[in-house]
Design a protein around this motif. Structure first.
Motif, PDB file in Angstrom:
ATOM      1  N   GLN A 240       0.822  -1.334   0.058  1.00 45.93           N
ATOM      2  CA  GLN A 240       0.131  -0.097   0.045  1.00 45.93           C
ATOM      3  C   GLN A 240       0.913   1.307   0.033  1.00 45.93           C
ATOM      4  O   GLN A 240       0.274   2.352  -0.310  1.00 45.93           O
ATOM      5  CB  GLN A 240      -0.849  -0.061   1.214  1.00 45.93           C
ATOM      6  CG  GLN A 240      -2.082  -1.044   1.129  1.00 45.93           C
ATOM      7  CD  GLN A 240      -1.653  -2.347   1.745  1.00 45.93           C
ATOM      8  OE1 GLN A 240      -0.351  -2.583   2.146  1.00 45.93           O
ATOM      9  NE2 GLN A 240      -2.345  -3.386   1.142  1.00 45.93           N
ATOM     10  N   SER A 241       2.192   1.190   0.413  1.00 47.46           N
ATOM     11  CA  SER A 241       3.101   2.380   0.473  1.00 47.46           C
ATOM     12  C   SER A 241       2.536   3.458   1.279  1.00 47.46           C
ATOM     13  O   SER A 241       2.836   4.567   0.716  1.00 47.46           O
ATOM     14  CB  SER A 241       3.394   2.820  -0.997  1.00 47.46           C
ATOM     15  OG  SER A 241       4.024   1.863  -1.973  1.00 47.46           O
ATOM     16  N   MET A 242       2.034   3.251   2.437  1.00 47.00           N
ATOM     17  CA  MET A 242       1.452   4.292   3.267  1.00 47.00           C
ATOM     18  C   MET A 242       2.334   4.374   4.505  1.00 47.00           C
ATOM     19  O   MET A 242       2.665   5.381   4.860  1.00 47.00           O
ATOM     20  CB  MET A 242       0.022   4.049   3.693  1.00 47.00           C
ATOM     21  CG  MET A 242      -1.050   3.955   2.525  1.00 47.00           C
ATOM     22  SD  MET A 242      -1.338   5.527   1.693  1.00 47.00           S
ATOM     23  CE  MET A 242      -2.312   5.070   0.518  1.00 47.00           C
ATOM     24  N   VAL A 243       2.904   3.344   4.868  1.00 46.16           N
ATOM     25  CA  VAL A 243       3.741   3.413   5.974  1.00 46.16           C
ATOM     26  C   VAL A 243       5.291   3.612   5.216  1.00 46.16           C
ATOM     27  O   VAL A 243       5.704   2.931   4.705  1.00 46.16           O
ATOM     28  CB  VAL A 243       3.752   2.227   6.897  1.00 46.16           C
ATOM     29  CG1 VAL A 243       4.949   2.089   8.105  1.00 46.16           C
ATOM     30  CG2 VAL A 243       2.416   2.036   7.541  1.00 46.16           C
ATOM     31  N   HIS A 244       5.745   4.564   5.569  1.00 48.19           N
ATOM     32  CA  HIS A 244       7.177   4.851   4.859  1.00 48.19           C
ATOM     33  C   HIS A 244       8.557   4.308   5.503  1.00 48.19           C
ATOM     34  O   HIS A 244       9.496   4.090   4.841  1.00 48.19           O
ATOM     35  CB  HIS A 244       7.378   6.410   4.434  1.00 48.19           C
ATOM     36  CG  HIS A 244       6.124   6.807   3.623  1.00 48.19           C
ATOM     37  ND1 HIS A 244       6.099   6.459   2.445  1.00 48.19           N
ATOM     38  CD2 HIS A 244       5.231   7.884   4.062  1.00 48.19           C
ATOM     39  CE1 HIS A 244       5.009   7.205   1.797  1.00 48.19           C
ATOM     40  NE2 HIS A 244       4.419   7.818   2.938  1.00 48.19           N
ATOM     41  N   ALA A 245       8.224   4.215   6.926  1.00 45.63           N
ATOM     42  CA  ALA A 245       9.501   3.591   7.840  1.00 45.63           C
ATOM     43  C   ALA A 245       9.030   3.702   9.095  1.00 45.63           C
ATOM     44  O   ALA A 245       7.947   4.197   9.524  1.00 45.63           O
ATOM     45  CB  ALA A 245      10.857   4.787   7.522  1.00 45.63           C
ATOM     46  N   LEU A 246       9.823   2.650   9.724  1.00 46.61           N
ATOM     47  CA  LEU A 246       9.343   2.634  11.358  1.00 46.61           C
ATOM     48  C   LEU A 246      10.890   2.486  11.991  1.00 46.61           C
ATOM     49  O   LEU A 246      11.920   1.939  11.443  1.00 46.61           O
ATOM     50  CB  LEU A 246       8.709   1.172  11.471  1.00 46.61           C
ATOM     51  CG  LEU A 246       7.521   0.986  10.559  1.00 46.61           C
ATOM     52  CD1 LEU A 246       7.720   0.123   9.589  1.00 46.61           C
ATOM     53  CD2 LEU A 246       6.239   0.278  11.699  1.00 46.61           C
ATOM     54  N   VAL A 247      10.578   3.196  13.193  1.00 43.86           N
ATOM     55  CA  VAL A 247      12.044   3.096  14.055  1.00 43.86           C
ATOM     56  C   VAL A 247      11.557   2.297  15.272  1.00 43.86           C
ATOM     57  O   VAL A 247      10.871   2.840  16.015  1.00 43.86           O
ATOM     58  CB  VAL A 247      12.433   4.520  14.205  1.00 43.86           C
ATOM     59  CG1 VAL A 247      13.887   4.440  15.431  1.00 43.86           C
ATOM     60  CG2 VAL A 247      12.749   5.337  13.013  1.00 43.86           C
ATOM     61  N   GLY A 248      12.369   1.383  15.749  1.00 46.53           N
ATOM     62  CA  GLY A 248      12.210   0.536  16.704  1.00 46.53           C
ATOM     63  C   GLY A 248      13.276   0.838  17.680  1.00 46.53           C
ATOM     64  O   GLY A 248      14.271   0.972  17.515  1.00 46.53           O
ATOM     65  N   PHE A 249      12.579   1.242  19.050  1.00 43.02           N
ATOM     66  CA  PHE A 249      13.513   1.309  20.193  1.00 43.02           C
ATOM     67  C   PHE A 249      13.617   0.167  21.009  1.00 43.02           C
ATOM     68  O   PHE A 249      13.291  -0.705  20.983  1.00 43.02           O
ATOM     69  CB  PHE A 249      12.998   2.505  20.952  1.00 43.02           C
ATOM     70  CG  PHE A 249      12.718   3.546  20.143  1.00 43.02           C
ATOM     71  CD1 PHE A 249      14.008   4.598  19.823  1.00 43.02           C
ATOM     72  CD2 PHE A 249      11.813   3.923  19.303  1.00 43.02           C
ATOM     73  CE1 PHE A 249      13.821   5.791  19.116  1.00 43.02           C
ATOM     74  CE2 PHE A 249      11.555   5.155  18.643  1.00 43.02           C
ATOM     75  CZ  PHE A 249      12.384   6.250  18.356  1.00 43.02           C
ATOM     76  N   VAL A 250      14.610   0.498  22.083  1.00 44.38           N
ATOM     77  CA  VAL A 250      15.169  -0.466  22.814  1.00 44.38           C
ATOM     78  C   VAL A 250      14.399  -1.002  23.932  1.00 44.38           C
ATOM     79  O   VAL A 250      14.304  -2.215  24.412  1.00 44.38           O
ATOM     80  CB  VAL A 250      16.482  -0.075  23.808  1.00 44.38           C
ATOM     81  CG1 VAL A 250      17.226  -0.046  22.716  1.00 44.38           C
ATOM     82  CG2 VAL A 250      16.211   1.205  24.365  1.00 44.38           C
ATOM     83  N   ASP A 251      12.879  -0.472  24.034  1.00 44.00           N
ATOM     84  CA  ASP A 251      11.949  -0.696  24.649  1.00 44.00           C
ATOM     85  C   ASP A 251      11.022  -1.532  24.152  1.00 44.00           C
ATOM     86  O   ASP A 251       9.837  -2.006  24.682  1.00 44.00           O
ATOM     87  CB  ASP A 251      11.203   0.706  25.658  1.00 44.00           C
ATOM     88  CG  ASP A 251      10.584   1.312  24.562  1.00 44.00           C
ATOM     89  OD1 ASP A 251      10.887   1.340  23.308  1.00 44.00           O
ATOM     90  OD2 ASP A 251      10.255   2.480  25.021  1.00 44.00           O
ATOM     91  N   GLY A 252      11.053  -1.732  22.799  1.00 44.61           N
ATOM     92  CA  GLY A 252      10.256  -2.504  21.891  1.00 44.61           C
ATOM     93  C   GLY A 252       9.314  -1.649  21.297  1.00 44.61           C
ATOM     94  O   GLY A 252       8.429  -2.254  20.399  1.00 44.61           O
TER      95      GLY A 252
END
Length: 390
Positions: A240-252
Motif C-alpha cells: 500500500q506504500s502508506m507506511v514509509h518507515a518505522l523506527v524501533g527502540f530498545v523498549d520494544g
C-alpha cells in the motif's frame, strides 16, 4: 524571503518542489534552477519563478535555453562548470535532486556555503557518504533527507536518542514484479518493468523499484546518514506504500511514519524545517484504506538487498562501485543488452572484480577518488556486459 535553488528541477522531485514553492511566491526567491534536456520545462519554470539563472547540464542545449529565455533577464548557462557555479550562489536552501552520480559534485559545493542541503540524490550518500557528511560538519551545513523513507526516519527520531534505536525498518512497494512467480522474472520485459502498480514515476526509478535496487541504495543511505549497523536495518514489503518507515527502540516500541505516497510531503517537511508548514497532500482516511499489508522480501527475487549489506560491510569505496555498476547495468537492460535478472549478476561480478581497488586502508575519501572508482566500475561493468554478449 528565503533564497532557494533546485538542482534537477525538471525531474519528478524537482517538479514537486516547484509546485510547493510556486504556491507561496512571497516566501521564496529562486536563485538557480538546473535541468537536463527538457529545455522547454526548465525555461518555463525559470520564467514563472523569476530565477536568477537556469542551467542545463548539456552544453549542446545552451543555444536552445538562451533562445527560450530571451528577453526574460534570466541568465542561461550550461555544463558541469556552470552547475558548480550555480551551487556557489548564496542560497538558504538547496535541493539536490539530480539523478545519478552527477549530483555529487554540485551537492558537495553547496555544502561549502554552510547552508541547508535537502538531499534527494541517493547516489551522493551511497557513493561518497563519509565525504558528504564530513563536508557538512566542516562547513556547519545541514543535510536534510528528502527520500520519503529517510524523511520518515528523520521525523520519527525528532527528540529521540539515536543510541536508543534498536532497528530501522524501511518499506518497499515491491514494484512491478512483487507478485510474479519467481521463474517468470528471467523473461520480464522492459515494458513490464517500467510499469509501477502504485504510481507513475520516471522510467529508471520504476525499474529500480522492480529490481529493488532503489531499496538497496536506501539501505546504504540509512547506514551512512544515521550511522547504524547494517544488521539494524530491515526492509519490509508494504504494497500500500502508506507506511514509509518505522523506527524501533530498545523498549520494544515502534514509531511509524504514515502518509500518502506523495513526495511533496517529504519535500515540504525539508522546505519548512525546523517547523511544520501546510503541505497540500491527501489526508488519509484509514477506515476507507481498510488494511495495511506487510511481507518479508525474498532475496532470491531481489538479490540487490543482499548486495547492499555486503557493500556496507566492505566499506571504503565499495558504495561508489556499487552505484556506478548499477547505473551501467540498468542502461544495458533498458538497451536490451541484458535481461532483468542479469542486472544484479553484473553488479555482483563488478564488486568481486574490484574488491581490492575499493579498500581505503585508512585513507580519507576524496571526490577525485570517488570519480576514479566510478570510472573503473563503469568500464568493468561494460566489459562484463560485452563478454556476456560475445
Amino acid at each position: 524571503m528565503r533564497r532557494v535553488s533546485i538542482f534537477g528541477a525538471t525531474g519528478s522531485i524537482g517538479q514537486s518542489a516547484i509546485d510547493l514553492i510556486a504556491r507561496e511566491p512571497d516566501k521564496y526567491q529562486v536563485v538557480a534552477l538546473t535541468g537536463g534536456r527538457n529545455i522547454a520545462q526548465l525555461a518555463r519554470d525559470a520564467r514563472a519563478l523569476r530565477a536568477e539563472v537556469a542551467v542545463t547540464a548539456f552544453p549542446e542545449y545552451l543555444g536552445d535555453l538562451q533562445a527560450a529565455l530571451a528577453g526574460s533577464g534570466i541568465e542561461a548557462t550550461a555544463g558541469e562548470a556552470a552547475l558548480i557555479e550555480a551551487a556557489d550562489r548564496p542560497a538558504d536552501w538547496i535541493l539536490s535532486a539530480i539523478v545519478g552520480a552527477a549530483g555529487l559534485a554540485p551537492g558537495l559545493r553547496a555544502l561549502q556555503q554552510g547552508t541547508t542541503l535537502a538531499l534527494a540524490n541517493k547516489e551522493s550518500l551511497v557513493a561518497a557518504g563519509p565525504l558528504l557528511m564530513a563536508e557538512a560538519r566542516k562547513y556547519g551545513a545541514t543535510i536534510l533527507p528528502v527520500d520519503s523513507e529517510h524523511s520518515a526516519i528523520f521525523q520519527a527520531l525528532v527528540g529521540e536518542d539515536i543510541a536508543k534505536v534498536e532497528r530501522i525498518i524501511i518499506t518497499a512497494s515491491g514494484g512491478a514484479f512483487r507478485d510474479w512467480p519467481l521463474e517468470k522474472l528471467a523473461t520480464a520485459s522492459l515494458k513490464q518493468a517500467q510499469t509501477h502498480p502504485n504510481w507513475d514515476m520516471g522510467q529508471r526509478i520504476t525499474i529500480d523499484s522492480a529490481s529493488m535496487f532503489n531499496k538497496a541504495l536506501e539501505v546504504i543511505e540509512t547506514n551512512e546518514y544515521f550511522d547504524i549497523r547494517p544488521d539494524q536495518i530491515e526492509v519490509i514489503v508494504h504494497p500500500q506504500s502508506m507506511v514509509h518507515a518505522l523506527v524501533g527502540f530498545v523498549d520494544g516500541g515502534l514509531m511509524a511514519h504514515v502518509g500518502p505516497a506523495d513526495m511533496r510531503h517529504a519535500i515540504g517537511y525539508a522546505l519548512h524545517w525546523p517547523e511544520r508548514g501546510h503541505v497540500p497532500v491527501e489526508r488519509l482516511d484509514l477506515a476507507k484504506l481498510g488494511k495495511l499489508e506487510f511481507r518479508a522480501p525474498d532475496e532470491v527475487r531481489w538479490p540487490a538487498l543482499r548486495l547492499a549489506r555486503e557493500v556496507i560491510e566492505a566499506g571504503g569505496l565499495t558504495g561508489a562501485t556499487f552505484n556506478a555498476a548499477k547505473e551501467v547495468a540498468l542502461d544495458a537492460f533498458i538497451g536490451g543488452q541484458i535481461g532483468f535478472m542479469h542486472m544484479a549478476e553484473v553488479v555482483e561480478e563488478v564488486l568481486n572484480r574490484t574488491s581490492s581497488d575499493n579498500r581505503l586502508d585508512n585513507a580519507v575519501i576524496t571526490l577525485d577518488m570517488v570519480r576514479k572508482t566510478d570510472h573503473l566500475a563503469r568500464q568493468t561493468a561494460k566489459d562484463i556486459i560485452r563478454q556476456r554478449q560475445a
